[in-house]
Design an enzyme around this catalytic site. Structure first.
Site, mmCIF file in Angstrom:
data_model
loop_
_atom_site.group_PDB
_atom_site.id
_atom_site.type_symbol
_atom_site.label_atom_id
_atom_site.label_comp_id
_atom_site.label_asym_id
_atom_site.label_seq_id
_atom_site.Cartn_x
_atom_site.Cartn_y
_atom_site.Cartn_z
ATOM 1 N N LYS A 1 42.159 15.126 38.245
ATOM 2 C CA LYS A 1 41.387 16.033 39.078
ATOM 3 C C LYS A 1 39.998 15.209 39.432
ATOM 4 C CE LYS A 1 42.735 20.649 38.977
ATOM 5 N NZ LYS A 1 43.857 20.772 38.106
ATOM 6 N N GLU B 1 34.803 26.194 42.465
ATOM 7 C CA GLU B 1 35.717 27.208 42.054
ATOM 8 C C GLU B 1 36.495 26.627 40.839
ATOM 9 O OE1 GLU B 1 36.849 25.272 44.463
ATOM 10 O OE2 GLU B 1 38.712 25.037 43.673
ATOM 11 N N SER C 1 50.457 14.156 35.464
ATOM 12 C CA SER C 1 49.106 14.713 36.088
ATOM 13 C C SER C 1 47.905 14.895 35.183
ATOM 14 C CB SER C 1 49.431 16.049 36.782
ATOM 15 O OG SER C 1 49.946 16.963 36.336
HETATM 16 C C1 LIG Z 1 44.841 21.578 38.270
HETATM 17 C C2 LIG Z 1 46.071 20.730 37.636
HETATM 18 C C3 LIG Z 1 47.459 20.835 38.715
HETATM 19 C C4 LIG Z 1 47.514 21.671 39.623
HETATM 20 O O1 LIG Z 1 46.731 21.155 40.789
HETATM 21 P P1 LIG Z 1 47.198 20.445 42.069
HETATM 22 O O2 LIG Z 1 46.002 20.541 42.828
HETATM 23 O O3 LIG Z 1 48.459 20.947 42.708
HETATM 24 O O4 LIG Z 1 47.480 19.077 41.472
HETATM 25 C C5 LIG Z 1 48.495 19.884 37.979
HETATM 26 N N1 LIG Z 1 48.569 19.482 36.760
HETATM 27 C C6 LIG Z 1 47.218 19.372 35.721
HETATM 28 C C7 LIG Z 1 47.176 18.699 34.645
HETATM 29 C C8 LIG Z 1 46.032 20.158 36.418
HETATM 30 O O5 LIG Z 1 44.790 20.087 35.674
#
Ligand SMILES: *Cc1c(COP(=O)(O)O)cnc(C)c1O
Length: 395
Positions: free
Chosen positions: A89, A111, A377
């Protein structure tokens, strides 16, 4: 067929800017300036330097040998979990705060659902000395206490959204309302590839560093700059958009998205938007949306707070509708199994969101020489309490 946004902010049938008139000046200012701002070499240099020294990029592309052996394919993990603050993020919040500076704004509103985007926003606000207000559903404030503490430690003001279901959807509404009331000095940092144009495109561009690095890293490791598959989980879709971006027009790369099916796609407790959604408008853009016959938003459910969103970004709705992307619905149970597997085969505890992407290996049936890249992610520290409860780690 194009998978990029067009001049009007559409991806095929999805996107656009469906906003109240009061929001028009803010969105129009951003729309008319974002491409020039991002293209400016001075901006690029500042963004690149922060990604390198503050975020810790490039993140490694790690060959997961034991997962590869188990699934009989060449599996690579793109280590976004190693970014500062523990997920992808921050790639976006670093970019947007630099945009805010150039628009002459000195206050930020955002948000957050689980708190990850709120933390990433509070982090860059501290870095730049900007005032930070984060709207968060009252229920989420209770459920996600550690991230609330992080935001406050970083100097942000966390405001409870008490309308509706008191979760992410309502926090987004209230953040937008705040922006309407403070148009001159405030920039709204949205956390995924959602919202009115130009947000989905701007956020995708900031996250596209992920696939740019994958290209270079695969060229070094495999002698070719594209994989056979890229897999990512989709909440709003920002990490997936970043992982897919430079492969959108690469027909040799299959784009695979994992959505949260919760307790099962048809259980009534799910967040699998492409399976359950119909075209509708939420938070300023047209996309696929979980809604009742008369257009009321259906509350989504997932074990993972980051995937618990009733829509998906317009880019992904288009990838789904056109058939360019393939979507899997992954249940809570499947995600938990995959989280244990990644932890115990590779020594990496993934975020619950990410575990949904890892669960796709079971379904993919890749061939032995095929290259599979999974976007890891985020890291699982924030999810340890859930893992502990659900996996009975105390016994
Ligand atoms: C917020 C988050 C997501 C989901 O958000 P996307 O906008 O779909 O990427 C996925 N993985 C992690 C680790 C997150 O913090």
């Amino acid at each position: 067929m194009s998978f990029q946004v067009d001049e009007q902010g559409y991806y095929g049938n999805f996107g656009g800017a469906f906003i109240p008139e009061m929001l028009y000046p803010n969105v129009e200012e951003l729309r008319s300036r974002y491409l020039d701002i991002i293209a400016d070499p001075v901006f690029q240099a500042e963004y690149d330097a922060l990604l390198k020294d503050f975020v810790g990029r490039p993140t490694p592309l790690f060959k997961a040998e034991r997962l590869s052996a188990k699934y009989n394919a060449k599996i690579y993990l793109k280590r976004e979990d190693l970014c500062h603050t523990g997920a992808h993020k921050v790639n976006n919040t670093v970019g947007q705060i630099l945009v805010a500076k150039r628009l002459g704004k000195n206050k930020i509103v955002a948000e957050t659902g689980a708190g990850q985007h709120g933390v990433a926003t509070a982090t860059v606000c501290a870095l730049m000395g900007m005032e930070c207000i984060v709207y968060m559903g009252a229920i989420d404030i209770e459920r996600q206490a550690p991230n609330v503490a992080r935001m406050r430690m970083l100097g942000a003001q966390v405001v409870a959204a008490k309308s509706g279901s008191q979760t992410l959807k309502d926090a987004t509404n209230e953040a937008m309302r705040h922006w309407i009331n403070h148009p001159v000095d405030t920039h709204y940092i949205i956390g995924s590839v959602v919202g009115p144009h130009p947000y989905p495109d701007m956020v995708a561009r900031f996250q596209s560093i992920i696939s740019a690095e994958i290209r270079t890293q695969l060229q070094e490791k495999e002698g070719r700059d594209y994989p056979d598959y890229v897999i990512a989980c989709v909440g709003g879709g920002s990490n997936a958009a970043g992982a897919f971006y430079h492969f959108l027009d690469e027909p040799r790369t299959a784009l695979i998205a994992a959505e949260a099916a919760g307790k099962g796609v048809n259980s009534g407790h799910s967040a699998a938007t492409t399976f359950l959604g119909k075209s509708g408008v939420l938070h300023g853009s047209k996309s696929l949306l979980m809604q009742t016959e008369d257009g009321q938003v259906i509350e989504p459910y997932s074990i993972s707070a980051g995937l618990d969103y009733p829509g998906i970004g317009p880019m992904h709705a288009h990838l789904f509708e056109s058939g360019r992307g393939k979507f899997y619905g992954i249940t809570d149970e499947e995600a938990l199994v995959a989280a244990v597997e990644c932890s115990q085969l590779e020594g990496i505890i993934p975020a619950l969101e990410t575990a949904h992407a890892l669960a796709v290996f079971e379904k993919l049936q890749a061939k032995p020489n095929e290259i599979v890249v999974v976007n890891l992610s985020g890291r699982g520290d924030k999810d340890l309490a859930t893992y502990q409860n659900r996996l009975k780690l105390n016994d």
